[in-house]
Design an enzyme around this catalytic site. Structure first.
Site, short mmCIF file in Angstrom:
data_model
loop_
_atom_site.label_atom_id
_atom_site.label_comp_id
_atom_site.label_asym_id
_atom_site.label_seq_id
_atom_site.Cartn_x
_atom_site.Cartn_y
_atom_site.Cartn_z
N ASP A 1 0.85 -1.20 0.00
CA ASP A 1 0.00 0.00 0.00
C ASP A 1 0.88 1.24 0.00
OD1 ASP A 1 -1.58 -1.90 2.45
OD2 ASP A 1 -2.31 -1.64 0.41
N TYR B 1 5.28 -14.65 -0.05
CA TYR B 1 4.56 -14.71 1.22
C TYR B 1 4.99 -15.96 1.98
CZ TYR B 1 1.89 -10.89 -0.73
OH TYR B 1 1.56 -9.67 -1.28
N GLY C 1 2.54 -9.65 -4.37
CA GLY C 1 1.62 -8.52 -4.19
C GLY C 1 1.36 -7.72 -5.46
N GLU C 2 1.61 -6.41 -5.35
CA GLU C 2 1.29 -5.55 -6.51
C GLU C 2 2.49 -4.74 -6.96
OE1 GLU C 2 -2.45 -3.45 -6.35
OE2 GLU C 2 -1.66 -1.81 -7.55
N SER D 1 5.94 -4.83 -6.25
CA SER D 1 7.14 -5.56 -6.73
C SER D 1 6.78 -6.34 -8.00
CB SER D 1 7.69 -6.51 -5.66
OG SER D 1 6.72 -7.47 -5.31
O1 TRH Z 1 4.54 -6.12 0.61
P1 TRH Z 1 3.48 -6.63 -0.29
O2 TRH Z 1 3.00 -8.00 -0.02
O3 TRH Z 1 2.24 -5.65 -0.25
C1 TRH Z 1 0.92 -6.15 -0.36
C2 TRH Z 1 0.47 -6.02 -1.80
O4 TRH Z 1 0.67 -4.71 -2.27
C3 TRH Z 1 -1.01 -6.36 -1.93
O5 TRH Z 1 -1.46 -6.09 -3.25
C4 TRH Z 1 -1.80 -5.52 -0.96
O6 TRH Z 1 -3.16 -5.89 -1.04
C5 TRH Z 1 -1.27 -5.78 0.42
O7 TRH Z 1 0.10 -5.36 0.48
C6 TRH Z 1 -2.08 -5.04 1.44
O8 TRH Z 1 4.03 -6.61 -1.80
P2 TRH Z 1 4.33 -5.44 -2.80
O9 TRH Z 1 3.07 -4.91 -3.35
O10 TRH Z 1 5.35 -5.94 -3.74
O11 TRH Z 1 5.00 -4.28 -1.95
C7 TRH Z 1 6.29 -4.44 -1.45
C8 TRH Z 1 6.98 -3.09 -1.48
O12 TRH Z 1 8.23 -3.18 -0.81
C9 TRH Z 1 7.29 -2.65 -2.91
O13 TRH Z 1 7.11 -1.25 -3.00
C10 TRH Z 1 8.75 -3.00 -3.05
C11 TRH Z 1 9.25 -2.67 -1.67
N1 TRH Z 1 10.51 -3.32 -1.29
C12 TRH Z 1 11.57 -2.49 -1.02
O14 TRH Z 1 11.45 -1.26 -1.14
N2 TRH Z 1 12.75 -3.04 -0.62
C13 TRH Z 1 12.91 -4.39 -0.49
O15 TRH Z 1 14.01 -4.84 -0.11
C14 TRH Z 1 11.80 -5.25 -0.80
C15 TRH Z 1 11.97 -6.73 -0.70
C16 TRH Z 1 10.59 -4.69 -1.20
#
Ligand code: TRH
Length: 398
Positions: free
Chosen positions: A23, A204, A282-283, A285
């Site tokens: 988010d 996850y 998620g979304e 990444s």
């Molecule tokens: O962390 P997430 O599982 O977030 C999830 C999803 O967005 C999902 O759609 C939503 O419904 C839920 O949250 C509530 O996965 P996501 O979306 O990839 O977000 C991870 C963020 O972390 C992304 O902006 C990348 C960032 N990131 C870093 O900045 N540094 C890192 O080392 C890593 C591993 C990720």
């Protein structure tokens, strides 16, 4: 659209961190791009500054308000805030339909002209998204209309977040082996690991990591799996034989697993660009992997009644068309039984087959990026939509 002699447009994003980092990851990326590329004065309201700080290390977690990278970050403590009409932005974005403070909505209704109110929804490849994108939803009691804005993969959606400088940055980095080696070395990756088949793993807790590690361990290709601290839980700890702390690594057979720190978003992009295969989730990444020009496997965010399986299949139908082995591997990675085979997945065979298709999948990754970018980027599409709404006289607005 930014014109020099016009007052700067103001925009507020309200972000409630449901869990994990997506988010705030998406809202932060959007806020920075709107400020940098569209010269919009952005205020980002966030309830959970600690999660925010994980992807934005320099952020203060105890500040009511702070300026960071040109964005005003406000701590969204509760729903009780009082707001004057002058505090209401020209454009108000609620992310994932979070409930913005009622007195902010009241001030929106009193403000003239009313702000453009947008509900920025989650990403899905499902067909129905196109029919809902930009639909108006009049407020039941106030003279306000909220518009649903959907990211997506086609021209009938809002597109995906993509900064204008991203392609050039990626091209420069990927064409400079020393820069990639130096970047990985800063994360503690040894030259021998950097020279192997590099896989970044972001998934996850319920992902079948142990089974995949076993498959990688027993292949004849040296694989280095780079996993951010806290990801992969018990499976990583079992492989390492100790707590999965940053800097810990272990080699068993053909597999080396190394624990990385959680890095900033720009460095996470570099990690995706430097690896040969990316496991994302998620979304955000998931989208960043689609800009990395590298093969990726998506671990979709789990939902009740396996609703997420439908979303996963919708994406694979668009993306993995003609790539049966990628399709099969992705379904198994997400716990979806393959047709006619409800036994445990055969990971050594799934991996060998996927590995054999990597060159084909890599070509698809490049083609897909070009195809999706034709729809424009989410920030520009959103600004164009809001500008259009603002150009309509109040009395004619839906
Ligand atoms: O962390 P997430 O599982 O977030 C999830 C999803 O967005 C999902 O759609 C939503 O419904 C839920 O949250 C509530 O996965 P996501 O979306 O990839 O977000 C991870 C963020 O972390 C992304 O902006 C990348 C960032 N990131 C870093 O900045 N540094 C890192 O080392 C890593 C591993 C990720």
């Amino acid at each position: 659209m930014f014109l020099p002699n016009q007052p700067q447009t103001s925009l507020a994003i309200f972000c409630k961190v449901v869990d994990n980092y997506g988010d705030i990851g998406i809202c932060w990326r959007l806020a920075r791009q709107l400020q940098l590329e569209h010269r919009i004065a952005v205020t980002l309201w966030v309830d959970d500054l600690r999660s925010f700080q994980r992807i934005c290390p320099g952020l203060a977690v105890d500040a009511e308000a702070q300026e960071f990278a040109g964005v005003t970050v406000r701590h969204w403590r509760d729903q009780e805030g009082e707001f004057s009409t002058s505090e209401v932005a020209d454009i108000v974005i609620e992310f994932f339909g979070c409930d913005i403070p009622p007195r902010y909505v009241a001030a929106m209704a009193e403000r003239s002209p009313h702000p453009v109110w947008i509900n920025l929804e989650g990403l899905s490849a499902e067909e129905w998204v196109e029919g809902c994108h930009t639909l108006p939803s009049p407020h039941p009691r106030m003279p306000l209309t909220k518009y649903f804005f959907y990211p997506g993969f086609t021209g009938k959606t809002g597109g995906l977040l993509h900064e204008s400088s991203l392609e050039e940055e990626r091209r420069q980095f990927q064409s400079n082996p020393d820069a990639m080696q130096d970047f990985l070395a800063c994360l503690g990756v040894m030259p021998s690991e950097a020279a192997s088949f590099k896989i970044s793993l972001f998934c996850y807790p319920h992902a079948p990591v142990s089974a995949l590690f076993k498959a990688w361990q027993n292949t004849d290709t040296a694989v280095t799996c780079l996993v951010p601290e806290g990801v992969g839980g018990e499976a990583v700890k079992a492989f390492l034989g100790t707590e999965a702390k940053v800097g810990i690594m272990r080699t068993r057979g053909a597999l080396t697993v190394r624990v990385l720190p959680f890095v900033s978003q720009p460095d996470y992009d570099k990690l995706l660009w430097a690896c040969d295969l990316n496991f994302v989730r998620g979304e955000d990444s998931f989208v960043r992997a689609q800009w990395a020009d590298k093969p990726f496997i998506w671990h979709i965010y789990p939902q009740d009644e396996n609703l997420h399986h439908k979303k996963l299949r919708a994406f694979l139908t668009r993306y993995a068309d003609g790539l049966e082995r990628l399709h099969a591997f992705s379904l198994c990675w997400n716990g979806v039984a393959l047709e006619g085979n409800d036994g445990m997945p055969n990971w050594p065979s799934l991996w060998t087959q996927l590995q054999g298709d990597i060159p084909k999948i890599a070509l698809k990754a490049v083609e897909w990026r070009h195809q999706v970018l034709k729809n424009g980027d989410l920030a520009s599409n959103l600004v164009a939509f809001a500008d259009k709404r603002r150009s309509i006289p109040e009395q004619n607005k839906v």
